[in-house]
Design a protein around this motif. Sequence first.
Motif, mmCIF file in Angstrom:
data_model
loop_
_atom_site.group_PDB
_atom_site.id
_atom_site.type_symbol
_atom_site.label_atom_id
_atom_site.label_comp_id
_atom_site.label_asym_id
_atom_site.label_seq_id
_atom_site.Cartn_x
_atom_site.Cartn_y
_atom_site.Cartn_z
ATOM 1 N N MET A 139 0.832 -1.204 0.000
ATOM 2 C CA MET A 139 0.000 0.000 0.000
ATOM 3 C C MET A 139 0.870 1.258 0.000
ATOM 4 O O MET A 139 1.917 1.288 0.642
ATOM 5 C CB MET A 139 -0.910 0.003 1.225
ATOM 6 C CG MET A 139 -1.956 -1.098 1.230
ATOM 7 S SD MET A 139 -3.186 -0.854 -0.065
ATOM 8 C CE MET A 139 -4.001 0.635 0.525
ATOM 9 N N HIS A 140 0.419 2.255 -0.731
ATOM 10 C CA HIS A 140 1.123 3.524 -0.793
ATOM 11 C C HIS A 140 0.123 4.649 -0.550
ATOM 12 O O HIS A 140 -0.383 5.263 -1.497
ATOM 13 C CB HIS A 140 1.805 3.700 -2.149
ATOM 14 C CG HIS A 140 2.876 2.701 -2.427
ATOM 15 N ND1 HIS A 140 4.167 2.851 -1.981
ATOM 16 C CD2 HIS A 140 2.829 1.518 -3.073
ATOM 17 C CE1 HIS A 140 4.892 1.818 -2.376
ATOM 18 N NE2 HIS A 140 4.101 0.993 -3.029
ATOM 19 N N PRO A 141 -0.233 4.930 0.708
ATOM 20 C CA PRO A 141 -1.245 5.955 0.970
ATOM 21 C C PRO A 141 -0.846 7.346 0.514
ATOM 22 O O PRO A 141 -1.699 8.153 0.147
ATOM 23 C CB PRO A 141 -1.438 5.893 2.483
ATOM 24 C CG PRO A 141 -0.207 5.248 3.011
ATOM 25 C CD PRO A 141 0.249 4.300 1.944
ATOM 26 N N GLU A 173 -4.259 9.076 -0.135
ATOM 27 C CA GLU A 173 -5.410 8.362 -0.684
ATOM 28 C C GLU A 173 -6.718 8.791 -0.010
ATOM 29 O O GLU A 173 -7.806 8.655 -0.593
ATOM 30 C CB GLU A 173 -5.220 6.860 -0.548
ATOM 31 C CG GLU A 173 -5.136 6.346 0.880
ATOM 32 C CD GLU A 173 -4.896 4.847 0.942
ATOM 33 O OE1 GLU A 173 -4.611 4.252 -0.114
ATOM 34 O OE2 GLU A 173 -4.990 4.283 2.054
ATOM 35 N N ALA A 174 -6.623 9.359 1.200
ATOM 36 C CA ALA A 174 -7.812 9.819 1.911
ATOM 37 C C ALA A 174 -8.193 11.253 1.566
ATOM 38 O O ALA A 174 -9.241 11.735 2.002
ATOM 39 C CB ALA A 174 -7.609 9.698 3.418
ATOM 40 N N VAL A 232 6.239 12.879 7.435
ATOM 41 C CA VAL A 232 5.629 12.125 6.340
ATOM 42 C C VAL A 232 6.491 10.900 6.060
ATOM 43 O O VAL A 232 7.687 11.022 5.782
ATOM 44 C CB VAL A 232 5.506 12.990 5.067
ATOM 45 C CG1 VAL A 232 4.938 12.174 3.909
ATOM 46 C CG2 VAL A 232 4.648 14.218 5.334
ATOM 47 N N ARG A 233 5.853 9.727 6.140
ATOM 48 C CA ARG A 233 6.553 8.468 5.873
ATOM 49 C C ARG A 233 5.828 7.696 4.781
ATOM 50 O O ARG A 233 4.612 7.505 4.848
ATOM 51 C CB ARG A 233 6.638 7.626 7.148
ATOM 52 C CG ARG A 233 7.608 8.181 8.178
ATOM 53 C CD ARG A 233 7.553 7.428 9.474
ATOM 54 N NE ARG A 233 6.345 7.760 10.227
ATOM 55 C CZ ARG A 233 6.073 7.289 11.434
ATOM 56 N NH1 ARG A 233 6.909 6.439 12.022
ATOM 57 N NH2 ARG A 233 4.964 7.637 12.064
ATOM 58 N N THR A 278 3.985 6.405 -6.361
ATOM 59 C CA THR A 278 2.714 5.867 -6.851
ATOM 60 C C THR A 278 2.759 4.363 -6.887
ATOM 61 O O THR A 278 3.815 3.750 -6.930
ATOM 62 C CB THR A 278 2.413 6.392 -8.257
ATOM 63 O OG1 THR A 278 3.467 6.016 -9.143
ATOM 64 C CG2 THR A 278 2.265 7.893 -8.259
ATOM 65 N N GLU A 279 1.575 3.761 -6.835
ATOM 66 C CA GLU A 279 1.491 2.315 -6.868
ATOM 67 C C GLU A 279 1.825 1.805 -8.272
ATOM 68 O O GLU A 279 1.575 2.467 -9.256
ATOM 69 C CB GLU A 279 0.082 1.861 -6.466
ATOM 70 C CG GLU A 279 -0.239 2.171 -5.030
ATOM 71 C CD GLU A 279 -1.599 1.621 -4.626
ATOM 72 O OE1 GLU A 279 -1.913 1.618 -3.412
ATOM 73 O OE2 GLU A 279 -2.355 1.220 -5.531
#
Length: 276
Positions: free
Chosen positions: A1-3, A53-54, A199-200, A275-276
């Motif tokens: 996952m890459h939020p 993503e949120a 930010v991670r 990005t994913e």
Amino acid sequence: MHPVRRVAVVSTGAVQIHPEHVERTRSPLPWWLLTSRRWTAPRPINVYVIEHEAGLVLFDTGQDRASVTDARYFPRGISGFLYARLARFTIGADETLTAQLDRLGYDIADVRVAIVSHLHQDHIGGLAELGHAEIIVAEAEMAAARQRFAELNGYLRRHIFLPGLRWRELDRGLDVFGDESLTVIPTPGHTPGSLSLLVRQDGIAPLLFVGDLTYDVDLLDSGRVPGVGDEGGLAESTRKVAELSAQHPGLVVLAAHDPAAERLLAAAVSPRSVTE
């Protein structure tokens, strides 16, 4: 996952300050503020933009262009004189927060959360455009802005306490979305309620946005603090950043007015993709 899908920086104009503002000297603030004839080269007024993503997240909201076009923006009298001595601003018509987000392909309406490092005017300039968003700020910062002589400490209340804003006041740190990708960290010193944002994200270096804890990360690395704010608090928060750097190897520190910030951010996020 890459939020975290993207991290970028925009600048809502440029500011010139005194060298004594950038790095503390033996001269007390009232003396150099009134007597210094030296000004730095123009420095950016950075807003950091995180596409999560949120939803879209801002760290700080920049300077309002009305501050250079409306003679009534700053107070009159002694307060107005001191504001003019503290900083000089240049803001183009295409350097508003809305225009700068548009340049990145975002609409101001996309912003879900704005985290305000502190409530000085060059960090709250976009608040009037963010009535739809949640505004995160420290309780201690709101308390400082409500004090009787707040204007003399850099708080222009009529530009802060705007009708319709949705404030979320923090008395501690915060995992913004509960996934450890965006963590708000108290770093008082420049002001009583100054905040930073860690930010991670896999694939990029860890990033720490620090507002005005420093104006030059090289000075921060050597433990030297700015000339505005509580010296003890600045020193303690500077030590906290050093601890975070030890905990997160490769941590990139990004300040609001550091001319190196855009270059440092570009190096941190490129050539690796988030990005994913």
